[in-house]
Write a protein that holds these residues in place. Structure first.
Motif, PDB file in Angstrom:
ATOM      1  N   LYS A 172     122.809  15.111 -33.770  1.00 50.96           N
ATOM      2  CA  LYS A 172     123.727  16.033 -34.452  1.00 50.96           C
ATOM      3  C   LYS A 172     125.132  15.443 -34.564  1.00 50.96           C
ATOM      4  O   LYS A 172     125.857  15.709 -35.530  1.00 50.96           O
ATOM      5  CB  LYS A 172     123.784  17.354 -33.699  1.00 50.96           C
ATOM      6  CG  LYS A 172     122.512  18.155 -33.726  1.00 50.96           C
ATOM      7  CD  LYS A 172     122.509  19.288 -32.703  1.00 50.96           C
ATOM      8  CE  LYS A 172     123.650  20.244 -32.875  1.00 50.96           C
ATOM      9  NZ  LYS A 172     123.567  21.366 -31.895  1.00 50.96           N
TER      10      LYS A 172
ATOM     11  N   LEU B  82     126.146  12.463 -35.212  1.00 50.18           N
ATOM     12  CA  LEU B  82     126.340  11.620 -36.394  1.00 50.18           C
ATOM     13  C   LEU B  82     126.424  12.452 -37.658  1.00 50.18           C
ATOM     14  O   LEU B  82     127.113  12.078 -38.615  1.00 50.18           O
ATOM     15  CB  LEU B  82     125.213  10.593 -36.495  1.00 50.18           C
ATOM     16  CG  LEU B  82     125.172   9.533 -35.387  1.00 50.18           C
ATOM     17  CD1 LEU B  82     124.026   8.552 -35.612  1.00 50.18           C
ATOM     18  CD2 LEU B  82     126.498   8.786 -35.310  1.00 50.18           C
ATOM     19  N   PHE B  83     125.745  13.576 -37.691  1.00 50.45           N
ATOM     20  CA  PHE B  83     125.855  14.486 -38.833  1.00 50.45           C
ATOM     21  C   PHE B  83     127.263  15.074 -38.880  1.00 50.45           C
ATOM     22  O   PHE B  83     127.887  15.154 -39.939  1.00 50.45           O
ATOM     23  CB  PHE B  83     124.813  15.608 -38.719  1.00 50.45           C
ATOM     24  CG  PHE B  83     123.459  15.242 -39.238  1.00 50.45           C
ATOM     25  CD1 PHE B  83     122.982  15.767 -40.429  1.00 50.45           C
ATOM     26  CD2 PHE B  83     122.641  14.355 -38.542  1.00 50.45           C
ATOM     27  CE1 PHE B  83     121.734  15.441 -40.917  1.00 50.45           C
ATOM     28  CE2 PHE B  83     121.389  14.017 -39.008  1.00 50.45           C
ATOM     29  CZ  PHE B  83     120.933  14.552 -40.201  1.00 50.45           C
ATOM     30  N   GLU B  84     127.738  15.505 -37.721  1.00 54.59           N
ATOM     31  CA  GLU B  84     129.056  16.136 -37.662  1.00 54.59           C
ATOM     32  C   GLU B  84     130.166  15.157 -38.029  1.00 54.59           C
ATOM     33  O   GLU B  84     131.139  15.522 -38.706  1.00 54.59           O
ATOM     34  CB  GLU B  84     129.280  16.694 -36.257  1.00 54.59           C
ATOM     35  CG  GLU B  84     128.365  17.871 -35.927  1.00 54.59           C
ATOM     36  CD  GLU B  84     128.356  18.227 -34.449  1.00 54.59           C
ATOM     37  OE1 GLU B  84     129.058  17.521 -33.670  1.00 54.59           O
ATOM     38  OE2 GLU B  84     127.653  19.173 -34.058  1.00 54.59           O
ATOM     39  N   GLU B  85     130.031  13.916 -37.598  1.00 55.92           N
ATOM     40  CA  GLU B  85     131.058  12.909 -37.897  1.00 55.92           C
ATOM     41  C   GLU B  85     131.182  12.646 -39.386  1.00 55.92           C
ATOM     42  O   GLU B  85     132.267  12.301 -39.875  1.00 55.92           O
ATOM     43  CB  GLU B  85     130.738  11.613 -37.156  1.00 55.92           C
ATOM     44  CG  GLU B  85     130.955  11.694 -35.652  1.00 55.92           C
ATOM     45  CD  GLU B  85     130.566  10.415 -34.936  1.00 55.92           C
ATOM     46  OE1 GLU B  85     130.040   9.491 -35.615  1.00 55.92           O
ATOM     47  OE2 GLU B  85     130.784  10.323 -33.709  1.00 55.92           O
ATOM     48  N   LYS B  86     130.095  12.809 -40.122  1.00 58.64           N
ATOM     49  CA  LYS B  86     130.122  12.587 -41.571  1.00 58.64           C
ATOM     50  C   LYS B  86     130.176  13.893 -42.354  1.00 58.64           C
ATOM     51  O   LYS B  86     130.050  13.895 -43.582  1.00 58.64           O
ATOM     52  CB  LYS B  86     128.872  11.791 -41.998  1.00 58.64           C
ATOM     53  CG  LYS B  86     128.766  10.405 -41.374  1.00 58.64           C
ATOM     54  CD  LYS B  86     129.836   9.455 -41.874  1.00 58.64           C
ATOM     55  CE  LYS B  86     129.626   9.027 -43.301  1.00 58.64           C
ATOM     56  NZ  LYS B  86     128.526   8.060 -43.459  1.00 58.64           N
TER      57      LYS B  86
ATOM     58  N   VAL C 255     128.030  16.228 -42.570  1.00 59.18           N
ATOM     59  CA  VAL C 255     126.752  16.453 -43.245  1.00 59.18           C
ATOM     60  C   VAL C 255     126.088  17.685 -42.624  1.00 59.18           C
ATOM     61  O   VAL C 255     125.933  17.756 -41.399  1.00 59.18           O
ATOM     62  CB  VAL C 255     125.829  15.235 -43.089  1.00 59.18           C
ATOM     63  CG1 VAL C 255     124.484  15.496 -43.755  1.00 59.18           C
ATOM     64  CG2 VAL C 255     126.490  13.993 -43.667  1.00 59.18           C
TER      65      VAL C 255
ATOM     66  N   ALA D   8     119.958  13.719 -46.245  1.00 59.79           N
ATOM     67  CA  ALA D   8     120.553  13.599 -44.915  1.00 59.79           C
ATOM     68  C   ALA D   8     120.597  12.143 -44.464  1.00 59.79           C
ATOM     69  O   ALA D   8     121.596  11.686 -43.903  1.00 59.79           O
ATOM     70  CB  ALA D   8     119.747  14.430 -43.915  1.00 59.79           C
TER      71      ALA D   8
ATOM     72  N   THR E 223     124.222  10.251 -43.837  1.00 60.61           N
ATOM     73  CA  THR E 223     124.629   9.909 -42.476  1.00 60.61           C
ATOM     74  C   THR E 223     124.657   8.400 -42.236  1.00 60.61           C
ATOM     75  O   THR E 223     125.221   7.942 -41.242  1.00 60.61           O
ATOM     76  CB  THR E 223     123.685  10.548 -41.436  1.00 60.61           C
ATOM     77  OG1 THR E 223     122.326  10.197 -41.741  1.00 60.61           O
ATOM     78  CG2 THR E 223     123.835  12.064 -41.433  1.00 60.61           C
TER      79      THR E 223
ATOM     80  N   ASP F  64     125.810   4.660 -42.360  1.00 59.24           N
ATOM     81  CA  ASP F  64     127.103   3.981 -42.476  1.00 59.24           C
ATOM     82  C   ASP F  64     126.855   2.501 -42.188  1.00 59.24           C
ATOM     83  O   ASP F  64     127.107   2.011 -41.083  1.00 59.24           O
ATOM     84  CB  ASP F  64     128.108   4.564 -41.485  1.00 59.24           C
ATOM     85  CG  ASP F  64     129.539   4.148 -41.795  1.00 59.24           C
ATOM     86  OD1 ASP F  64     129.714   3.091 -42.444  1.00 59.24           O
ATOM     87  OD2 ASP F  64     130.471   4.875 -41.400  1.00 59.24           O
TER      88      ASP F  64
ATOM     89  N   GLY G 225     120.806   6.051 -41.348  1.00 58.66           N
ATOM     90  CA  GLY G 225     120.505   7.469 -41.481  1.00 58.66           C
ATOM     91  C   GLY G 225     119.119   7.769 -40.938  1.00 58.66           C
ATOM     92  O   GLY G 225     118.869   8.844 -40.399  1.00 58.66           O
TER      93      GLY G 225
ATOM     94  N   ALA H 162     120.722   8.211 -37.095  1.00 58.40           N
ATOM     95  CA  ALA H 162     120.858   9.670 -37.131  1.00 58.40           C
ATOM     96  C   ALA H 162     119.517  10.370 -36.957  1.00 58.40           C
ATOM     97  O   ALA H 162     119.462  11.461 -36.377  1.00 58.40           O
ATOM     98  CB  ALA H 162     121.505  10.104 -38.448  1.00 58.40           C
TER      99      ALA H 162
END
Length: 472
Positions: free
Chosen positions: A173, A175-179, A181, A196, A200, A202, A209, A289
């Protein structure tokens, strides 16, 4: 799994609950009646009246923790059934050896097999129909149908699930929050998964991702989840002959999806040739992610991740409203049909000896206490041998509720959506290997012709492997 001298037994108890319950301590034991109890086809008094000799599958010499646990279990079993002579056999199931063992009448009275083996064993008449034993077993209706399904053949149960899994998706989660998403929901689709994974990823930071296995046979195993969710299958049997079926329209869609993730979404690791351990190490390092699987305990207890950072979702459906179908695997305990009826009954008693027992709760409590003392977590809610709403399932729920800080829970909605299809029934590893070759070509060449590659792989497997399969 890491252990030390003090916690070796505690950790082994958990491992053997999931991995060696028929030849190990599934759920511990007590002086209660064996699994068939007083209601078994042969009551305790009846079975004590006549001697029975039974060969029990035993761990290899280097599995010291397993040996300790099983020896204790054998002692408990012998205490309840003093008429039984128990012999130990450390042979472990092998598709290349089972025919020889059965022909020589040297297979144990009960033994553990992978989920893939049901049809093969039944066609050779190497499976015992458990119907007569289940008819008098008080927990016959408490087994989880999802896990029992690989050995539910023609409506009859031929094995007891020891440990099993339906493949899921593990998500970081953080990595989702940082982007920024949005987190996907349990009813997600391939489109949601693609979006997704792409969002996510990078690449400049070395973050994927989605990371999947694509180095060894695990690649084909990972990919098969998408084949199943597209409605496909790996093999078909026609007129007694086995043939590959992964080069179907569903197979093409599933492989094209991999191609899309790699070349359009740039969602995979730059070094995508990863094996089983590589993928989970990448995840624990915060560099992926999403991965397939549910190695939550490893990620938190060994990888330093926090349970608040992780969620588990089912395999996405290909289209909205479709099935969330993943590979169903694991191990199952079967009874040797060459044994006498009395020995088969006793083998059933042994296989189910520690199931649905309060002693299993006692062992789980030990595990939970051990995790609590170490600040670790126990994963709960994944499909188990018992139904969640069974009496035993409710007792387990009540117990884990006492350890809110040390339990990672599957979302009940996730387990409800999960649908499992067994792995290939015939020479599955060879098929996985060829599918990995296809996957590698797709990941290496953006112009790869998926249909041509799948057809070539199917042709090779059919000619070199499956054409030699004899179905009786």
């Amino acid at each position: 799994m890491k252990t030390n001298k003090k916690s070796l037994l505690l950790v082994a108890l958990l491992a053997f609950t999931m991995i060696v319950s028929a030849c190990g301590s599934g759920n511990g034991g007590s002086k209660e009646h064996g699994a068939s109890g007083e209601s078994s086809a042969n009551s305790s008094k009846e079975t004590k009246a006549s001697p029975v000799t039974m060969t029990v599958q035993f761990p290899k010499a280097d599995n010291l923790a397993g040996i300790e646990i099983i020896n204790k279990r054998l002692d408990r079993f012998k205490e309840q059934y003093p008429n039984v002579t128990l012999k130990k056999n450390d042979w472990q199931y092998s598709p290349d050896e089972i025919g020889i063992k059965m022909a020589a009448h040297q297979a144990p009275s009960l033994f553990r097999v992978p989920a893939t083996e049901g049809k093969v064993l039944l066609e050779h008449q190497w499976l015992t129909d458990l119907t007569p034993f289940l008819a008098n077993y008080e927990h016959a209706n408490d087994f989880n149908e999802k896990l029992a399904s690989p050995f539910m053949i023609d409506g009859k149960m031929h094995a007891i699930p020891a440990n099993g899994y339906i493949m899921a998706v593990m998500i970081n989660k953080k990595l989702f929050e940082e982007k920024n998403v949005p987190l996907p929901t349990p009813d997600w689709t391939w489109d949601d998964f693609y979006a997704a994974a792409k969002a996510t990823a990078d690449p400049a930071k070395g973050i994927a991702g989605f990371a999947m296995m694509a180095k060894g046979n695990e690649g084909g195993w990972n990919w098969t989840n998408f084949l199943y969710s597209a409605g496909g299958t790996t093999q078909v049997v026609t007129d007694g002959k086995v043939a590959s079926a992964f080069n179907s329209e569903a197979g093409v869609k599933a492989m094209e999806f991999m191609k899309q993730l790699r070349w359009e979404g740039n969602a995979l690791p730059q070094n995508w040739a990863l094996n089983y351990g590589d993928v989970y190490n990448l995840f624990k390092q915060g560099r992926a992610a999403m991965v397939l699987g549910d190695r939550i305990e490893d990620a938190i207890n060994n990888g330093g991740m926090k349970k608040e950072e992780l969620i588990i979702l089912p395999i996405p459906s290909m289209e909205k409203g479709g099935d969330h179908t993943g590979v169903l695997g694991g191990n199952y305990d079967v009874i040797n049909p060459q044994e006498s009826a009395e020995t088969q009954q006793m083998a059933f008693n042994y296989v189910t000896f520690d199931l649905f027992k309060d002693s299993g709760l006692d062992e789980l409590k030990l595990v939970l206490e051990d995790r609590k003392s170490k600040g670790q977590v126990y994963m709960y809610g994944a499909p188990a041998y018992y139904k969640p709403d069974s009496e035993y399932g409710k007792k387990v729920e009540e117990l884990v509720n006492q350890y809110p800080d040390n339990v990672f829970r599957y979302d009940p909605e996730v387990t409800k959506l999960m649908k499992g299809v067994p792995e290939p029934s015939y020479n599955g590893q060879e098929s996985y290997a060829e599918l990995t070759n296809v996957l590698q070509e797709v990941f290496s060449n953006k112009d790869a012709d998926v249909k041509v590659l799948l057809d070539a792989a199917a042709k090779k497997i059919d000619e070199e492997v499956l054409s030699k399969v004899v179905i009786k």
